[in-house]
Design a protein around this motif. Structure first.
Motif, PDB file in Angstrom:
ATOM      1  N   ARG A   1     -23.064  30.979  24.762  1.00 35.09           N
ATOM      2  CA  ARG A   1     -22.003  31.038  25.585  1.00 35.09           C
ATOM      3  C   ARG A   1     -22.399  31.126  27.081  1.00 35.09           C
ATOM      4  NH1 ARG A   1     -20.245  34.545  21.718  1.00 35.09           N
ATOM      5  NH2 ARG A   1     -20.545  36.329  22.917  1.00 35.09           N
ATOM      6  N   TRP A   2     -23.545  32.045  27.179  1.00 35.75           N
ATOM      7  CA  TRP A   2     -24.139  31.856  28.686  1.00 35.75           C
ATOM      8  C   TRP A   2     -24.469  30.711  29.317  1.00 35.75           C
ATOM      9  CZ3 TRP A   2     -27.674  37.035  28.453  1.00 35.75           C
ATOM     10  CH2 TRP A   2     -26.845  38.332  28.340  1.00 35.75           C
TER      11      TRP A   2
ATOM     12  N   ASP B   1     -23.545  41.579  26.864  1.00 36.65           N
ATOM     13  CA  ASP B   1     -22.367  40.550  26.999  1.00 36.65           C
ATOM     14  C   ASP B   1     -21.150  41.229  27.008  1.00 36.65           C
ATOM     15  OD1 ASP B   1     -21.458  37.585  26.962  1.00 36.65           O
ATOM     16  OD2 ASP B   1     -20.538  38.089  24.953  1.00 36.65           O
ATOM     17  N   ASP B   2     -20.963  42.219  26.577  1.00 38.19           N
ATOM     18  CA  ASP B   2     -19.848  43.023  26.400  1.00 38.19           C
ATOM     19  C   ASP B   2     -19.585  43.766  27.808  1.00 38.19           C
ATOM     20  OD1 ASP B   2     -19.180  42.800  23.808  1.00 38.19           O
ATOM     21  OD2 ASP B   2     -19.913  44.473  22.986  1.00 38.19           O
TER      22      ASP B   2
ATOM     23  N   LEU C   1     -20.826  42.379  30.621  1.00 34.27           N
ATOM     24  CA  LEU C   1     -20.361  41.515  31.539  1.00 34.27           C
ATOM     25  C   LEU C   1     -19.005  41.139  31.381  1.00 34.27           C
ATOM     26  CD1 LEU C   1     -23.607  39.117  31.108  1.00 34.27           C
ATOM     27  CD2 LEU C   1     -22.925  40.188  33.203  1.00 34.27           C
ATOM     28  N   ARG C   2     -18.323  41.143  30.335  1.00 35.55           N
ATOM     29  CA  ARG C   2     -16.970  40.705  30.174  1.00 35.55           C
ATOM     30  C   ARG C   2     -16.117  41.784  30.475  1.00 35.55           C
ATOM     31  NH1 ARG C   2     -15.604  37.400  25.208  1.00 35.55           N
ATOM     32  NH2 ARG C   2     -17.597  36.479  24.377  1.00 35.55           N
ATOM     33  N   GLN C   3     -16.687  43.106  30.448  1.00 30.43           N
ATOM     34  CA  GLN C   3     -15.901  44.140  31.163  1.00 30.43           C
ATOM     35  C   GLN C   3     -15.863  44.098  32.640  1.00 30.43           C
ATOM     36  OE1 GLN C   3     -17.461  47.834  29.357  1.00 30.43           O
ATOM     37  NE2 GLN C   3     -17.301  47.095  27.308  1.00 30.43           N
TER      38      GLN C   3
ATOM     39  N   HIS D   1     -16.207  41.668  34.302  1.00 30.52           N
ATOM     40  CA  HIS D   1     -15.460  40.291  34.846  1.00 30.52           C
ATOM     41  C   HIS D   1     -13.955  40.543  34.744  1.00 30.52           C
ATOM     42  CE1 HIS D   1     -14.573  35.840  35.725  1.00 30.52           C
ATOM     43  NE2 HIS D   1     -13.770  36.014  34.573  1.00 30.52           N
ATOM     44  N   ALA D   2     -13.376  41.374  33.936  1.00 30.63           N
ATOM     45  CA  ALA D   2     -12.146  41.748  33.426  1.00 30.63           C
ATOM     46  C   ALA D   2     -11.573  42.483  34.730  1.00 30.63           C
ATOM     47  CB  ALA D   2     -11.686  42.234  32.252  1.00 30.63           C
TER      48      ALA D   2
END
Length: 253
Positions: A90-91, A244-245, A247-249, A251-252
């Motif tokens: 994904r990255w 990854d978690d 990074l997603r947090q 970004h949100a």
């Protein structure tokens, strides 16, 4: 630095980085169930990998060496990319400047869909003619098991696994590209590798000297402390999913 704090530091650096480079070793595929073919427990029949993965062994008994590689191919074919492979895929899809440099020959990065993979030690799925003839070239063969053994080129010569054996040099073009990657990295992750096998291990201090944040992900410390900025003493899949978690947090928000 405590585990959560270290993870947050690395996640912040990854979010800000333009060029991310990841060096992976056998520990990257551990959660996929890929067997260890070297070291303790790495015997096949009465042979060690070091007894079979050499040009001399192949010249002496190509059928025996191919029987071992065919067994390995069947073992790997039964495995699937793990969550860590999927994170890197994904990255790589989201970042054009990301590179994965792998010491593994199992092809799990590619099966996960990772782009821009540098295969330092080749691929167990590729075969090439021992004569280097144009007809044989280097071709991918996914069939398992292979028959007959040893496989033959169109020219009649034996085909060999397109991997780097003990006593052989890495492909200079692949190594040069990996060195270039390491020198331009903003963040350099070394994942699931003992950092003892050169020249791959030399990429870690090289990246550090060039100014990258060097992060080691391994259950046990491996690389020299002088070349590592952050150690995450975790399994590859566990650490990569946690990063990854985060990074997603971020970004949100």
């Amino acid at each position: 630095m405590k585990g959560d704090e270290a993870l947050r530091r690395v996640a912040t650096a990854l979010a800000d980085a333009r060029a991310i480079v990841v060096l992976t070793g056998a520990g990257m595929s551990a959660a996929s169930g890929v067997p260890t073919f070297r070291g303790a427990g790495g015997l096949w029949r009465t042979f060690r990998a070091e007894d079979l993965a050499t040009p001399a062994a192949f010249a002496r008994d190509p059928a025996l060496v191919w029987e071992w590689y065919d067994w390995r191919r069947q073992q790997i074919a039964a495995c699937a990319p793990n969550a860590g492979h999927e994170v890197l895929a994904r990255w790589s899809a989201a970042r054009d400047a990301m590179r994965v440099i792998t010491q593994n020959v199992d092809g799990l990065h590619e099966r996960a869909g990772t782009r821009h993979v540098r295969r330092l030690h080749g691929s167990i799925w590729r075969l090439r003619c021992v004569r280097g003839c144009p007809a044989g070239g280097s071709r991918e063969e996914l069939e398992v098991p292979l028959a007959p053994l040893p496989p033959r080129c169109e020219c009649g010569a034996v085909l060999r696994p397109d991997v780097v054996w003990f006593g052989e040099s890495l492909d200079p073009a692949v190594l040069d590209a990996a060195v270039h990657d390491a020198q331009r990295a903003d963040v350099f992750l070394t994942v699931g590798t003992s950092s003892q096998v050169y020249p791959a291990a030399g990429l870690v201090p090289l990246a550090h000297a060039a100014g990258a944040l060097v992060v080691e992900i391994n259950p046990e410390p491996a690389a020299s402390a002088d070349a590592v900025d952050v150690r995450l003493t975790m399994g590859a899949d566990q650490a990569l999913v946690a990063l990854d978690d985060l990074l997603r947090q971020n970004h949100a928000r």
